[in-house]
Design an enzyme around this catalytic site. Sequence first.
Site, PDB file in Angstrom:
ATOM      1  N   GLY A   1       0.812  -1.221   0.000  1.00  0.00           N
ATOM      2  CA  GLY A   1       0.000   0.000   0.000  1.00  0.00           C
ATOM      3  C   GLY A   1       0.841   1.264   0.000  1.00  0.00           C
ATOM      4  N   CYS A   2       1.910   1.260   0.770  1.00  0.00           N
ATOM      5  CA  CYS A   2       2.773   2.446   0.861  1.00  0.00           C
ATOM      6  C   CYS A   2       3.538   2.672  -0.437  1.00  0.00           C
ATOM      7  CB  CYS A   2       3.732   2.308   2.045  1.00  0.00           C
ATOM      8  SG  CYS A   2       2.850   2.240   3.624  1.00  0.00           S
ATOM      9  N   THR A   3       3.917   1.593  -1.098  1.00  0.00           N
ATOM     10  CA  THR A   3       4.593   1.720  -2.389  1.00  0.00           C
ATOM     11  C   THR A   3       3.624   2.263  -3.438  1.00  0.00           C
ATOM     12  OG1 THR A   3       6.140  -0.047  -1.860  1.00  0.00           O
ATOM     13  CG2 THR A   3       5.834   0.466  -4.204  1.00  0.00           C
TER      14      THR A   3
END
Length: 151
Positions: free
Chosen positions: A43-45
């Site tokens: 998700g952060c990527t």
Amino acid sequence: MLQVGQTAPDFTLNTTDGTPFHLADRRGRHLVLYFYPKDDTPGCTAEACSFRDQYEVFQDLGADVVGISSDSEASHQKFTQKHRLPFPLLADAGGAVRKLYEVPRALLGLLPGRVTFVIDKEGIIQYIFNSMSGATDHVRRTKDVLAKLPA
């Protein structure tokens, strides 16, 4: 949590190259300040790469983008290089800035939250988006808000 209309709390953190980032030095430009849980997670990527892919649009809207997590400067360096991020990531190792911005924990308190703030040229919070799911929605929503602010 902080509210729209409040002055964004001032802070200083190190960037990926070890230089200090001081919020007060950013007055005169809008700022998208996004807190995310962890470097190189799915998700952060997706969120970071979405900000990367829209970076020129943010620049055209008069806004800088800055990401903050509790990861180390070294972790941020690897993440930035791997995904060619054109904006700084700040190392909030002790979580002091996350606490200052009252970013809540997510998933039963197990993960640091994902919250994006739009801060105007005067340092006033104009928008807050808090959502762990839909990481790329942070990008779309902040662009819409910035488009309505005077450049």
